[in-house]
Design a protein around this motif. Structure first.
Motif, PDB file in Angstrom:
ATOM      1  N   ASP A  15      53.572 -41.191 -56.747  1.00 35.55           N
ATOM      2  CA  ASP A  15      53.739 -40.507 -58.021  1.00 35.55           C
ATOM      3  C   ASP A  15      55.233 -40.359 -58.291  1.00 35.55           C
ATOM      4  N   CYS A  52      56.913 -38.662 -60.808  1.00 44.10           N
ATOM      5  CA  CYS A  52      57.428 -37.444 -61.436  1.00 44.10           C
ATOM      6  C   CYS A  52      57.980 -36.521 -60.365  1.00 44.10           C
ATOM      7  N   ALA A  91      56.146 -47.728 -67.780  1.00 45.61           N
ATOM      8  CA  ALA A  91      55.554 -46.399 -67.862  1.00 45.61           C
ATOM      9  C   ALA A  91      55.450 -45.989 -69.326  1.00 45.61           C
ATOM     10  N   LEU A 117      53.656 -36.406 -70.674  1.00 44.56           N
ATOM     11  CA  LEU A 117      52.760 -37.132 -69.771  1.00 44.56           C
ATOM     12  C   LEU A 117      53.344 -38.513 -69.538  1.00 44.56           C
ATOM     13  N   VAL A 118      53.503 -38.865 -68.254  1.00 46.30           N
ATOM     14  CA  VAL A 118      54.024 -40.167 -67.858  1.00 46.30           C
ATOM     15  C   VAL A 118      52.861 -40.936 -67.240  1.00 46.30           C
ATOM     16  N   THR A 119      52.546 -42.090 -67.804  1.00 45.86           N
ATOM     17  CA  THR A 119      51.408 -42.876 -67.343  1.00 45.86           C
ATOM     18  C   THR A 119      51.918 -44.196 -66.787  1.00 45.86           C
ATOM     19  N   ARG A 165      47.509 -44.378 -62.837  1.00 48.96           N
ATOM     20  CA  ARG A 165      48.326 -43.339 -62.216  1.00 48.96           C
ATOM     21  C   ARG A 165      49.198 -42.684 -63.280  1.00 48.96           C
ATOM     22  N   SER A 166      49.405 -41.367 -63.122  1.00 54.10           N
ATOM     23  CA  SER A 166      50.209 -40.622 -64.089  1.00 54.10           C
ATOM     24  C   SER A 166      50.768 -39.363 -63.438  1.00 54.10           C
ATOM     25  N   CYS A 167      51.724 -38.761 -64.129  1.00 53.61           N
ATOM     26  CA  CYS A 167      52.287 -37.476 -63.711  1.00 53.61           C
ATOM     27  C   CYS A 167      52.757 -36.741 -64.941  1.00 53.61           C
ATOM     28  N   ARG A 168      53.026 -35.426 -64.770  1.00 55.59           N
ATOM     29  CA  ARG A 168      53.429 -34.588 -65.884  1.00 55.59           C
ATOM     30  C   ARG A 168      54.742 -33.874 -65.563  1.00 55.59           C
TER      31      ARG A 168
END
Length: 628
Positions: free
Chosen positions: A123, A125, A159, A204-206, A211-214
């Protein structure tokens, strides 16, 4: 995944052959606390070895100290990640660990190189963006609408980033936007009038494969000052004492403006002073002792004030810092005492003595000198010019009390605050000089020829302009005359008989010699004068030759004294039983009797000079006076 090196790198070494340690390992950034990075095997029989982690470059706490355990006769060491380990290949991708292995007296150091590898499945982020508070940025309300405000840096490519939080009016003037490169754009309506507002943006990062993170971005809008940065005060001079310790506050400057910062732009570098970037407090950074650093006396500072986000919006202020010496020590003078003696004939302007004074607090500074007399209280014979003691007036020792010692003090004042003084005692002895010869006035004395010895005829009055004026000794040049002079008071006395018919006057030369009038006791001066002594006849005396013309003296044989003669019969009205006194003065007699033959009184009687049988035996060649 734990990456372990093959056993070929697990060294089983004899200590005597171990000269260096050097390993290279790769580790994934996904490794967490407690993961083993490397194992070491050592043979250190019969000693107990030690393995130490000396330092890490760049410095970090991600690595635990190495452990060392005994296993099947050998020692195994391990390097592991600490509980604070957060490996990030984008932040730091290489670490150097310096290790030290000790076995008995043998010490070996080696380097363990750790390469951090990126994990594509991790991940991405992280950092402040992924923290609960998020990344905070500040922008001016005058920012151009639709311009980039911030770039969010994240690893990987492709991303997708989207703002998921609501941006509803009226709080939001318009929506913020973010693109795939992480650039945050200002609303197209701009931020004018939104000063002091805070906008929180959830992002929001995708990544690929679901897979993603905030994370969060917080935007603070700053107001714009109505005027440019400026200093309200004008240029000023600041005076500080030299005994301020480094870090002492000198002054504080203040400029108008928003979020102002300060810096010294001249001199650069500034060795003696610094300014706090936020509050503008100027402080000392080094000792200011002027004796060791005379260039610290005056420093001209130029301070620049500028807005943090707009450094081109600035203003400058010039001011001067004067360092004033602190008066801790009085002037020091050499010699500390001025003592000398000078003759009374010393010319005006002659240097009596010199001395040198310096100020330990400020070498080379100007000192002030004052001459204070103690005895006599208001003397003008000495003066002080440019630190030199000089003769200011004619010195004189020829008046009572004039030749004396001068006691004074030279007061030396420095220019510090408060002024400090040093007193230099002065003792000047004025010594006498025998300048003048004694003199006397010629005189004439009269004396009767029948005056008795030791009769005072008169006095010779000598004078001398040198002091003391009565220090004169008297004497007579030559010693044949029947007179003497008293050496102390000049009185002239009769020593022997006088004969008017033989010498009616005498001329005597009286010598005068002074003494005790010079520093040198052997220095004397002399003078002289002539005195005349006139002899006067006694009106009551009778001369035998005049009263008895028939009196003749012839060589006789009476008595046993040679040179006596018989005198013929002399007629006298005296009775036979009367006593006749015969006086004679030995003025020019040269008989064989004892000398001096000053005076003889003959008592004849009972005696009758009328009979022819009486004869008077008298010394020859003597003038006789007969008194009835």
């Amino acid at each position: 995944m734990v990456l372990l090196r093959p056993l070929a790198l697990l060294l089983a070494l004899v200590v005597s052959e171990l000269y260096c340690l050097s390993w290279f390992i790769d580790v994934s950034e996904s490794q967490g606390p407690g993961a083993t990075l490397q194992s070491f095997s050592f043979n250190c029989s019969p000693y107990i070895p030690t393995l130490e982690l000396l330092h890490v470059q760049p410095p970090t706490t991600f690595f635990n100290p190495p452990s060392l355990t005994r296993w099947q006769g050998t020692y195994v060491g391990k390097m592991t990640l600490s509980s604070s380990a957060r490996l990030d290949a984008l932040t730091v991708n290489h670490y150097e660990l310096q290790l030290r292995f000790t076995c008995g007296n043998q010490v070996t150091e080696g380097r363990l190189s750790v390469n951090v590898q990126r994990d594509p499945n991790r991940d991405q982020c992280a950092g402040r963006f992924a923290s609960p508070a998020g990344e905070i940025i500040q922008v001016r309300e005058t920012v151009t609408p639709g311009t980039p405000l911030y770039t969010l840096l994240l690893p990987g490519q492709g991303a997708q980033m989207n703002i998921t939080s609501a941006q509803d009016p009226p709080y939001f003037p318009g929506p913020f936007s973010i693109d795939g490169q992480g650039q945050l754009w200002a609303p197209s309506q701009g931020l004018k009038g939104q000063a002091q507002k805070v906008f929180q943006l959830q992002i929001l990062v995708t990544f690929g494969q679901g897979r993603s993170c905030r994370g969060m971005l917080t935007v603070k809008v700053l107001p714009v000052s109505s005027s440019q940065v400026s200093f309200p005060q004008q240029a000023q001079n600041i005076t500080i004492p030299e005994n301020l310790v480094p870090g002492s506050k000198v002054a504080q400057v203040h400029a108008r403006g928003f979020d102002v910062r300060y810096e010294i732009v001249s001199p650069v570098p500034c060795r003696l002073f610094s300014i706090a970037r936020v509050d503008g407090v100027v402080r000392t950074t080094a000792p200011l002792e002027l004796a060791q650093a005379p260039d610290a006396a005056v420093t001209r500072l130029r301070v620049k004030a500028f807005e943090r986000l707009r450094p081109w919006d600035s203003a400058e202020l010039d001011f001067q810092v004067d360092v004033q010496s602190v008066n801790r020590w009085p002037p020091r003078c050499l010699p500390a005492l001025l003592a000398t003696q000078i003759p009374e004939t010393t010319p005006v302007g002659t240097f009596v003595n010199t001395f040198t004074c310096t100020d330990p607090d400020s070498p080379g500074s100007t000192l002030d000198y004052q001459l204070l007399f103690h005895s006599p209280a208001s003397a003008s014979s000495l003066c002080l010019r440019d630190g030199v003691l000089e003769v200011n007036d004619t010195l004189d020792c020829d008046a009572p009390g004039a030749c004396l010692q001068h006691t004074a003090s030279i007061l030396v004042l420095d220019s510090g605050q408060p002024p400090m003084t040093t007193e230099v005692p002065v003792l000047v002895m004025v010594t006498p000089v025998n300048e003048f010869s004694p003199t006397c006035v010629s005189r004439t004395f009269r004396v009767r020829e029948d005056a008795r010895p030791h009769t005072l005829l008169g006095s010779v009055m000598g004078t001398d302009l040198d002091y003391p004026h009565d220090s004169i000794e008297y004497s007579i040049s030559g010693g044949s005359a029947p007179f003497a002079v008293d050496s102390l008071n000049g009185e002239v006395h009769l020593l022997g008989p006088l004969d008017y018919e033989m010498q009616k006057s005498y001329r005597l030369t009286v010598l005068l010699t002074d003494h005790s009038q010079d520093q040198d006791p052997t220095c004397h001066r002399s003078g002289s004068c002539t005195i005349t002594i006139e002899v006067e006849v006694d009106p009551g005396a009778t001369d035998i030759k005049q009263t008895h013309p028939g009196f003749t003296a012839k060589q006789g044989t009476k008595g046993s004294i040679e040179g006596f003669v018989e005198a013929p019969r002399m007629e006298t009205p005296q009775a036979p039983s009367s006593v006749m006194s015969l006086h004679h003065f030995d003025g020019r007699a040269q008989d064989s009797r004892e000398f001096p033959f000053f005076q003889t009184i003959l008592h004849l009687g009972p005696l009758s000079l009328q009979t022819s049988s009486q004869y008077l035996c008298l010394p020859p060649d003597i003038h006789y006076l007969l008194f009835p």
